[in-house]
Write an enzyme that holds these catalytic residues in place. Structure first.
Site, short mmCIF file in Angstrom:
data_model
loop_
_atom_site.label_atom_id
_atom_site.label_comp_id
_atom_site.label_asym_id
_atom_site.label_seq_id
_atom_site.Cartn_x
_atom_site.Cartn_y
_atom_site.Cartn_z
N ASP A 186 0.79 -1.22 0.00
CA ASP A 186 0.00 0.00 0.00
C ASP A 186 0.83 1.29 0.00
O ASP A 186 1.70 1.46 0.86
CB ASP A 186 -0.89 0.08 1.25
CG ASP A 186 -1.75 -1.15 1.45
OD1 ASP A 186 -1.64 -2.10 0.66
OD2 ASP A 186 -2.53 -1.15 2.42
N ASP B 23 -6.15 1.45 8.62
CA ASP B 23 -5.92 2.30 7.45
C ASP B 23 -6.59 3.68 7.57
O ASP B 23 -7.40 4.07 6.73
CB ASP B 23 -6.40 1.62 6.16
CG ASP B 23 -5.91 0.20 6.02
OD1 ASP B 23 -4.86 -0.12 6.60
OD2 ASP B 23 -6.58 -0.61 5.34
N GLU C 156 -10.98 -2.21 3.15
CA GLU C 156 -9.65 -1.70 3.45
C GLU C 156 -9.39 -0.37 2.74
O GLU C 156 -10.05 -0.02 1.76
CB GLU C 156 -8.58 -2.72 3.02
CG GLU C 156 -8.54 -3.97 3.87
CD GLU C 156 -7.26 -4.76 3.65
OE1 GLU C 156 -6.66 -5.18 4.65
OE2 GLU C 156 -6.88 -4.97 2.48
#
Length: 488
Positions: free
Chosen positions: A41, A163, A221
């Site tokens: 990410d 997140d 997510e």
């Protein structure tokens, strides 16, 4: 001391393997990738004090061990990036199994990161903590002495709670975070704070616990919540979505809901869920607004739980996309490569009014493994046409992007693209008699922007070094074609 020890371990791993990674043919020429090890990410994308900073999930010890650090780069132009020291390493009790994803803000002139600290016990039970780190020089980040600022999840949700994406609206700070209900349905929560350190839950922005979104899986997510051209957009990655025809064909998905956000209740008045990218590898995008007011996106060119790649034997895996600018047209997100990508262009070649008559066509000097290509097709009657990339001499190896006129579908076919990865992805595309394809090819990736960003296909491919040909083709009819090409 523990910080220093973990950093030394990481830097030794980088020094040990960086030459091997650099000599791998599939090392990318202009995409961000790890110096060694595993990247996933993108995090903390921000335009601050005249520079763009970008962080990324980084495991320099891959594949021997799983340690999630934050790598760090900066740029003044979004295409030339300077590698900076590792920003975060999992040194504290609240992050022993990784400094997981998060975001960055300018807090009263202080460069501030907010991220998830991940902890697992010997039985695999998870703890998740939302944490803060700050820097005065933009390089060295000090973790907040009273971390974490949020302990685990609120009632009604599981420890899959991570997140954080933070932004300021009016006089308040807001945070959207991905989570899972105790019924194992994905959702995103909205929080607010006056000072970044004391957070209050407002409510669910949206969730898979509604009839309209019930198909959207067991976990959401990497949420981003932003306003684009007057519309509030929630971009997120739902896991556990079942395939529906040409839709949702990847292991995990990424898409968005668009509407209007009520900051008092936290509810988004949304329309349909739309996939953000129609290709194979696209996940966990991170979005920022720069000092020009542009909404900029960069994504991970990979997916969770997918590590099949010939690069693994050389000690690295995955990369990031190029930076894209977002806008809205006809209630849809439009994605285009940032203007700064033109800085990479070299040796322009142009062809105009080319006609392909139910045949294959190769053009002089249109080939290679790292280039930008813009093709404008037009037609009256034809059944199929497109481009074959990274072809070898007998076309036993090729990656094909073509338009099926009769079915009105654009298709990316990598069944013969080289090592490891195969498959076909499609999307519906109305037949207007013309089609623009804007292609960015790198040694082991392709990004295709369709009709000025109406659709995008992103994929990793691993062709042989000698597979550098480009062939244009049409079937059962003629197409006209204008071409612009640049080496990158």
């Amino acid at each position: 001391m523990r910080d220093e020890k973990l950093l030394n371990i990481a830097y030794k791993a980088i020094e040990k393997s960086k030459e091997k990674v650099s000599k791998d043919y599939y090392t990318l020429k202009y995409h961000l990738m790890p110096p060694v090890g595993f990247i996933n990410d993108p995090n903390g994308f921000i335009n601050i004090k005249g520079e763009y900073h970008l962080f990324y999930q980084f495991n320099p010890l891959y594949p021997e061990d799983k340690k999630a650090y934050w790598g760090h780069v900066k740029s003044t132009d979004l295409v030339n990036w300077q590698q900076l020291p590792i920003a975060l390493c999992p040194s504290e009790w609240y992050e022993t199994h990784g400094c997981y994803s998060g975001s960055a803000v300018n807090y009263k002139g202080i460069f501030t990161l907010m991220y998830t600290g991940n902890v697992k016990d010997s039985s695999g039970n998870r703890e998740t903590y939302q944490c803060i780190a700050q820097s005065n020089d933009g390089v060295n980040f000090i973790k907040y002495e009273n971390n974490p600022v949020i302990y685990n999840q609120p009632e009604g949700y599981t420890r899959h709670f991570r997140d954080p994406k933070v932004w300021k609206y009016g006089d308040m700070w807001y945070m959207v975070i991905g989570t899972q209900t105790v019924k194992e349905q994905g959702t995103a929560l909205l929080y607010n704070s006056k000072d970044l350190f004391d957070w209050k839950l407002i409510g669910e922005v949206a969730g898979a616990n509604t009839d309209k979104l019930s198909f959207l899986g067991y976990m959401w997510e990497c949420p981003n919540l932003l306003n684009i051209d007057g519309k509030d957009v929630l971009i997120f990655c739902p896991q556990g979505v079942e395939k529906q025809g040409d839709l949702y064909n990847n292991r995990h998905q990424c898409g968005y809901l668009m509407g209007n956000l009520d900051y008092e209740t936290g509810k988004l008045d949304y329309g349909d869920f739309v996939e953000l990218d129609r290709g194979f590898e696209f996940y966990a995008p991170q979005i920022t607004e720069d000092n020009k007011g542009r909404k900029l996106l960069i994504g991970w060119m990979g997916l969770p739980d997918e590590e099949e790649s010939p690069t693994v034997k050389n000690g690295w895996l995955h990369c990031l996309t190029i930076v894209r600018e977002l806008s809205i047209k006809n209630h849809r997100i439009i994605q285009n490569p940032v203007e700064e990508m033109k800085l990479l262009r070299k040796n322009r070649i142009e062809y105009n009014n080319i006609e392909i008559k139910s045949d294959n066509l190769k053009l002089d000097k249109i080939n290679g493994d790292s280039y930008e290509l813009i093709c404008d097709f037009s037609w009256d009657i034809v059944s199929k046409f497109g481009i074959k990339f990274r072809c070898n001499k007998d076309c036993s190896e090729e990656t094909v992007l073509y338009y099926d006129v009769e079915k009105e579908k654009l298709v990316l076919d990598r069944d013969k693209s080289g090592l490891s990865l195969k498959g076909i992805r499609k999307c519906k595309l109305k037949n207007h008699g013309n089609l623009k394809l804007h292609i960015f090819m790198d040694t082991s990736s392709i990004e295709a922007f369709v009709n000025d960003g109406e659709e995008v296909f992103t994929a990793r491919i691993y062709p042989d070094k000698d597979s550098s040909g480009v062939t244009f083709f049409s079937e059962d009819g003629n197409v006209k074609l204008d071409i612009q090409y640049w080496e990158l």
